[in-house]
Design an enzyme around this catalytic site. Sequence first.
Site, PDB file in Angstrom:
ATOM      1  N   TRP A   1     -10.315  -6.392   3.648  1.00  0.00           N
ATOM      2  CA  TRP A   1     -11.122  -5.181   3.889  1.00  0.00           C
ATOM      3  C   TRP A   1     -12.354  -5.142   3.016  1.00  0.00           C
ATOM      4  CZ3 TRP A   1     -10.980  -3.369   8.367  1.00  0.00           C
ATOM      5  CH2 TRP A   1      -9.799  -3.403   9.099  1.00  0.00           C
TER       6      TRP A   1
ATOM      7  N   LYS B   1      -4.048   6.866   8.300  1.00  0.00           N
ATOM      8  CA  LYS B   1      -2.916   6.471   7.464  1.00  0.00           C
ATOM      9  C   LYS B   1      -2.290   7.729   6.848  1.00  0.00           C
ATOM     10  CE  LYS B   1      -5.642   2.460   7.158  1.00  0.00           C
ATOM     11  NZ  LYS B   1      -5.061   1.637   8.177  1.00  0.00           N
TER      12      LYS B   1
ATOM     13  N   ASP C   1     -13.565   2.565  -0.922  1.00  0.00           N
ATOM     14  CA  ASP C   1     -12.879   2.639   0.367  1.00  0.00           C
ATOM     15  C   ASP C   1     -11.423   2.967   0.037  1.00  0.00           C
ATOM     16  OD1 ASP C   1     -11.453   2.257   2.684  1.00  0.00           O
ATOM     17  OD2 ASP C   1     -12.246   0.255   3.106  1.00  0.00           O
TER      18      ASP C   1
HETATM   19  N1  PMP Z   1     -10.637  -0.189   5.111  1.00  0.00           N
HETATM   20  C1  PMP Z   1      -9.317  -0.284   4.952  1.00  0.00           C
HETATM   21  C2  PMP Z   1      -8.763  -0.397   3.571  1.00  0.00           C
HETATM   22  C3  PMP Z   1      -8.471  -0.279   6.068  1.00  0.00           C
HETATM   23  O1  PMP Z   1      -7.157  -0.381   5.902  1.00  0.00           O
HETATM   24  C4  PMP Z   1      -9.029  -0.154   7.357  1.00  0.00           C
HETATM   25  C5  PMP Z   1      -8.180  -0.105   8.604  1.00  0.00           C
HETATM   26  N2  PMP Z   1      -6.936  -0.596   8.546  1.00  0.00           N
HETATM   27  C6  PMP Z   1     -10.418  -0.077   7.470  1.00  0.00           C
HETATM   28  C7  PMP Z   1     -11.195  -0.071   6.337  1.00  0.00           C
HETATM   29  C8  PMP Z   1     -11.080   0.038   8.812  1.00  0.00           C
HETATM   30  O2  PMP Z   1     -10.795   1.264   9.342  1.00  0.00           O
HETATM   31  P1  PMP Z   1     -11.203   1.694  10.816  1.00  0.00           P
HETATM   32  O3  PMP Z   1     -10.333   0.926  11.737  1.00  0.00           O
HETATM   33  O4  PMP Z   1     -10.934   3.154  10.785  1.00  0.00           O
HETATM   34  O5  PMP Z   1     -12.643   1.375  11.001  1.00  0.00           O
END
Ligand code: PMP
Length: 367
Positions: free
Chosen positions: A102, A202, A178
Amino acid sequence: MTRHFNFCAGPAAMPTAVLDRARSEMKDYRGYGLSVMEMSHRSSEFIAIAEQAEQDLRELLAIPDNYRVLFTQGGATLQFSAVPYNLLGQGGTANFLDTGIWSRKAIDEARHLFGAAYVAASSEADSHRVLPRQEDIVLSEDAAYLHYTANETIGGLEFDYIPRAVHPDGREVPLVCDMSSSMLSGPLDVSRFGIIYAGAQKNIGPAGLVVVIVRDDLLHQACAGMPSLLGYQALAKGGSMVNTPATYSWYLAGLVFQWLKHDVGGLEAMDAINTRKAEMLYSAIDNSALYSNPIAPQNRSRMNVPFVLADERLDSLFLQEAEAAGLLNLKGHRSVGGMRASIYNAVSEQAVDALISFMADFEQRRG
Ligand code: PMP
């Protein structure tokens, strides 16, 4: 009706009490004769729902008054673009901690949009099994801010401290986090951050909503010519209603905040439950001959617990039997394989107990 135990990484388990409440208000929201889904976002009823949600979130996280709370859209992924657009208007380079999949996506997007992104520390040499310590973090001379991922949802790593974003000349630059997969898992000192953002799906509510917490002084550093809907200042001014917001997700997030306040008893209480759940599951993994988790103990995520079986030929049987036992979504992310149990706030201790019993039983029969 049976509700199975859901270990999905996101969209994830919702508190049953929240679903019950939403069901009871589904067709007629508190005597207004319509569903929240059918309300104008400009109506006084919806504005009240939106304001209550913000107030409850502020209370839960003790968000200081000099921070705005935005309820926006586009997933956490769109924040990978929004953050540099909002912070690089006066030049400088975005700095990052590279800790896994991520954080890497955020780095790639900044590089794609601005041609540069500086990695101030990385755990790549350790195969992302141990997170950088404070002393490993060295910002670039032109650092505008430092971005990190508090909890790597796929790798299963979580920071056990809040980094300090200190420029080589001693100044602090804004810290951007994030927090998609760990926000609301426990209390937080918001004042340490410039920006916190999290996709809702989440610990906050359903997909389609993103929460951004931004310090006032950072509302004035945006790049000219950026897409206007990504501008924090415009969102803050417009009460997150520059366009039609994700009204129903916002309402459900509000119910989750109420659940955290009144049913759970606040984030200290949530924190204790989350620690207990994670300790139980990691200890079951560590004490078995079949299961293992490779992450350095101090960096093990309390939210996402990846584990592998000693013999990967047993993987599909494990998943099949788990599903038959009512334990859903234990398959690891497609990029890493193995298993992953996401044990967010709404995953009960009873669910974790059931998983541990199943794992022990499976090991005894098949291990
Ligand atoms: N950052 C993290 C730490 C995530 O776990 C996720 C999704 N699992 C995202 C960003 C991306 O999120 P989204 O699918 O809402 O764009």
